[in-house]
Design a protein around this motif. Structure first.
Motif, PDB file in Angstrom:
ATOM      1  N   LYS A 204       0.715  -0.985  -0.116  1.00 47.80           N
ATOM      2  CA  LYS A 204      -0.058  -0.356   0.344  1.00 47.80           C
ATOM      3  C   LYS A 204       0.619   0.927  -0.425  1.00 47.80           C
ATOM      4  CE  LYS A 204      -4.263  -2.281   2.094  1.00 47.80           C
ATOM      5  NZ  LYS A 204      -5.070  -1.690   3.390  1.00 47.80           N
ATOM      6  N   VAL A 205       1.643   1.193   0.972  1.00 48.34           N
ATOM      7  CA  VAL A 205       2.724   2.117   0.779  1.00 48.34           C
ATOM      8  C   VAL A 205       3.394   2.593  -0.948  1.00 48.34           C
ATOM      9  CG1 VAL A 205       5.066   2.808   2.122  1.00 48.34           C
ATOM     10  CG2 VAL A 205       3.219   2.083   2.851  1.00 48.34           C
ATOM     11  N   ILE A 206       3.631   1.226  -0.954  1.00 48.33           N
ATOM     12  CA  ILE A 206       4.486   1.750  -2.675  1.00 48.33           C
ATOM     13  C   ILE A 206       3.745   2.135  -3.532  1.00 48.33           C
ATOM     14  CG2 ILE A 206       5.885   0.633  -4.267  1.00 48.33           C
ATOM     15  CD1 ILE A 206       6.671  -1.752  -2.388  1.00 48.33           C
ATOM     16  N   SER A 207       2.501   2.049  -3.561  1.00 46.35           N
ATOM     17  CA  SER A 207       1.395   1.906  -4.381  1.00 46.35           C
ATOM     18  C   SER A 207       1.168   3.427  -3.989  1.00 46.35           C
ATOM     19  CB  SER A 207      -0.004   1.207  -4.080  1.00 46.35           C
ATOM     20  OG  SER A 207       0.000  -0.040  -4.159  1.00 46.35           O
ATOM     21  N   THR A 208       1.446   3.808  -3.384  1.00 50.87           N
ATOM     22  CA  THR A 208       0.752   5.593  -2.642  1.00 50.87           C
ATOM     23  C   THR A 208       1.534   6.152  -3.183  1.00 50.87           C
ATOM     24  OG1 THR A 208      -0.272   4.919  -0.779  1.00 50.87           O
ATOM     25  CG2 THR A 208       0.324   7.024  -0.879  1.00 50.87           C
ATOM     26  N   ILE A 209       2.955   5.633  -3.290  1.00 52.71           N
ATOM     27  CA  ILE A 209       4.503   6.646  -3.453  1.00 52.71           C
ATOM     28  C   ILE A 209       4.370   6.359  -4.893  1.00 52.71           C
ATOM     29  CG2 ILE A 209       6.720   6.870  -3.779  1.00 52.71           C
ATOM     30  CD1 ILE A 209       7.026   5.398  -1.535  1.00 52.71           C
ATOM     31  N   PHE A 210       3.641   5.342  -5.773  1.00 57.10           N
ATOM     32  CA  PHE A 210       3.655   6.012  -7.392  1.00 57.10           C
ATOM     33  C   PHE A 210       2.799   5.933  -8.005  1.00 57.10           C
ATOM     34  CE2 PHE A 210       7.189   2.964  -6.262  1.00 57.10           C
ATOM     35  CZ  PHE A 210       8.312   3.425  -7.338  1.00 57.10           C
ATOM     36  N   ASN A 211       1.787   6.621  -6.979  1.00 55.44           N
ATOM     37  CA  ASN A 211       0.074   7.193  -7.395  1.00 55.44           C
ATOM     38  C   ASN A 211      -0.663   8.203  -6.511  1.00 55.44           C
ATOM     39  OD1 ASN A 211      -1.337   7.592  -5.328  1.00 55.44           O
ATOM     40  ND2 ASN A 211      -1.623   5.817  -4.449  1.00 55.44           N
ATOM     41  N   VAL A 212       0.747   9.120  -6.617  1.00 54.08           N
ATOM     42  CA  VAL A 212       0.397  10.629  -6.551  1.00 54.08           C
ATOM     43  C   VAL A 212       0.293  11.198  -8.207  1.00 54.08           C
ATOM     44  CG1 VAL A 212       1.138  12.271  -5.264  1.00 54.08           C
ATOM     45  CG2 VAL A 212       0.294  10.600  -3.956  1.00 54.08           C
ATOM     46  N   PRO A 213       1.144  11.110  -9.229  1.00 53.87           N
ATOM     47  CA  PRO A 213       1.505  11.713 -10.134  1.00 53.87           C
ATOM     48  C   PRO A 213      -0.127  11.444 -10.522  1.00 53.87           C
ATOM     49  CG  PRO A 213       3.462  10.183  -9.750  1.00 53.87           C
ATOM     50  CD  PRO A 213       2.291  10.141  -8.504  1.00 53.87           C
ATOM     51  N   PHE A 214      -1.283  10.276 -10.076  1.00 58.97           N
ATOM     52  CA  PHE A 214      -2.112  10.108 -11.260  1.00 58.97           C
ATOM     53  C   PHE A 214      -3.050  11.545 -10.568  1.00 58.97           C
ATOM     54  CE2 PHE A 214      -0.057   5.971 -12.092  1.00 58.97           C
ATOM     55  CZ  PHE A 214      -0.687   5.376 -13.772  1.00 58.97           C
ATOM     56  N   GLY A 215      -2.864  11.534  -9.174  1.00 62.27           N
ATOM     57  CA  GLY A 215      -3.384  12.791  -8.629  1.00 62.27           C
ATOM     58  C   GLY A 215      -3.288  13.783  -8.908  1.00 62.27           C
ATOM     59  N   TYR A 216      -1.348  14.856  -9.350  1.00 68.69           N
ATOM     60  CA  TYR A 216      -1.290  15.454 -10.024  1.00 68.69           C
ATOM     61  C   TYR A 216      -2.324  15.655 -11.336  1.00 68.69           C
ATOM     62  CZ  TYR A 216       1.837  16.886  -6.734  1.00 68.69           C
ATOM     63  OH  TYR A 216       2.172  17.320  -5.048  1.00 68.69           O
ATOM     64  N   TRP A 217      -2.029  14.402 -12.087  1.00 68.27           N
ATOM     65  CA  TRP A 217      -2.824  14.280 -12.808  1.00 68.27           C
ATOM     66  C   TRP A 217      -4.079  14.552 -13.291  1.00 68.27           C
ATOM     67  CZ3 TRP A 217      -2.920   9.550 -17.190  1.00 68.27           C
ATOM     68  CH2 TRP A 217      -3.519   9.867 -18.233  1.00 68.27           C
ATOM     69  N   ALA A 218      -4.602  13.724 -12.277  1.00 74.89           N
ATOM     70  CA  ALA A 218      -6.775  13.873 -12.739  1.00 74.89           C
ATOM     71  C   ALA A 218      -6.815  15.904 -11.535  1.00 74.89           C
ATOM     72  CB  ALA A 218      -7.160  13.711 -11.193  1.00 74.89           C
ATOM     73  N   LYS A 219      -5.783  16.301 -11.065  1.00 71.78           N
ATOM     74  CA  LYS A 219      -6.292  17.555 -10.739  1.00 71.78           C
ATOM     75  C   LYS A 219      -5.698  18.665 -11.957  1.00 71.78           C
ATOM     76  CE  LYS A 219      -3.908  18.972  -6.468  1.00 71.78           C
ATOM     77  NZ  LYS A 219      -4.930  20.008  -6.576  1.00 71.78           N
ATOM     78  N   SER A 220      -5.098  18.145 -12.860  1.00 71.53           N
ATOM     79  CA  SER A 220      -5.041  18.613 -13.682  1.00 71.53           C
ATOM     80  C   SER A 220      -5.393  19.699 -14.451  1.00 71.53           C
ATOM     81  CB  SER A 220      -3.203  18.696 -14.660  1.00 71.53           C
ATOM     82  OG  SER A 220      -3.064  19.371 -15.906  1.00 71.53           O
ATOM     83  N   MET A 221      -6.580  18.503 -14.922  1.00 68.69           N
ATOM     84  CA  MET A 221      -7.809  18.257 -16.111  1.00 68.69           C
ATOM     85  C   MET A 221      -8.282  19.319 -15.364  1.00 68.69           C
ATOM     86  SD  MET A 221      -7.933  14.322 -17.236  1.00 68.69           S
ATOM     87  CE  MET A 221      -8.115  13.772 -16.013  1.00 68.69           C
TER      88      MET A 221
END
Length: 234
Positions: A204-221
């Protein structure tokens, strides 16, 4: 190495699908993702696999995506919307349990071939789901609370990573401990349960570390105005 490589592929596909749901349906897409994700994750977690020669359950990537969806909702739409989404996810799991338990109690036809397979999965699900529901509700509400508290200190768009990492990494300790204890204590050797706790939390921690760019992508849209009309129902 097949499981490890396929795990990376699964991670990328899962978070791409999350972003696509947001791009296509806006806020409602994320809420739907949380509802769908809780059901999928509760089924996935029944399967144990070996990753780097250590036992781990599936579902960790999906649970991580649910946390990210909650964080995006919290960051863009506010704590109230995020908490409502958490309760929708909770309700989805309860509906699955109730409906599938009723389905299993129908007497199957002599030509039926699915009863045994369904019973194998969904007769185990209640205990797994109980652990998941309790851990989910407590973990997600803790995540929403911590995220909101961090946001009061680090409120700029650039510090979304601080809010996402801080809230998810802390809340996942409680989430994982509760889930593993309720779901597996007594049905597996204690050593195996502890191993699952460690691997589940680390994944879960590893997934969290690498999933944040997808969050920035969503926020950018959202910032670019690609989501607002979807949220307004156009």
């Amino acid at each position: 190495m097949f499981n490890e490589l396929f795990g990376v592929f699964t991670f990328v596909v899962t978070f791409l699908l999350l972003v696509i749901m947001y791009r296509m349906f806006g806020k409602q897409g994320l809420i739907a993702w949380i509802a769908i994700g809780t059901i999928i994750a509760n089924i996935q977690v029944l399967k144990t696999v070996d990753l780097f020669s250590i036992s781990a359950t599936l579902g960790n990537v999906m649970f991580a995506s649910i946390y990210l969806a909650t964080d995006i909702l919290n960051d863009i739409y506010g704590r109230k919307v995020a908490k409502r989404a958490v309760w929708i996810g909770f309700s989805s799991t309860l509906v699955m349990i109730i409906v599938m338990q009723m389905s299993l109690h129908f007497i199957p036809s002599t030509i039926d071939t699915s009863q045994h397979a369904l019973a194998t999965i969904f007769n185990v699900v209640p205990r797994i789901a109980l652990g998941s529901v309790i851990a989910y509700i407590i973990g997600q509400h803790l995540d929403v609370f911590i995220f909101s508290m961090i946001k009061k200190v680090f409120s700029s768009d650039k510090t979304f990573i601080v809010r996402a990492y801080g809230s998810t990494i802390i809340s996942n300790i409680i989430d994982t401990a509760l889930f593993v204890t309720i779901a597996f204590i007594g049905s597996m050797p204690n050593g195996a349960v502890f191993e699952i706790f460690i691997t589940t939390y680390l994944l879960k921690v590893i997934s969290t570390i690498f999933n944040v760019p997808f969050g920035y992508w969503a926020k950018s849209m959202y910032r670019k105005g690609k989501i607002q009309k979807l949220d307004e129902g156009y």
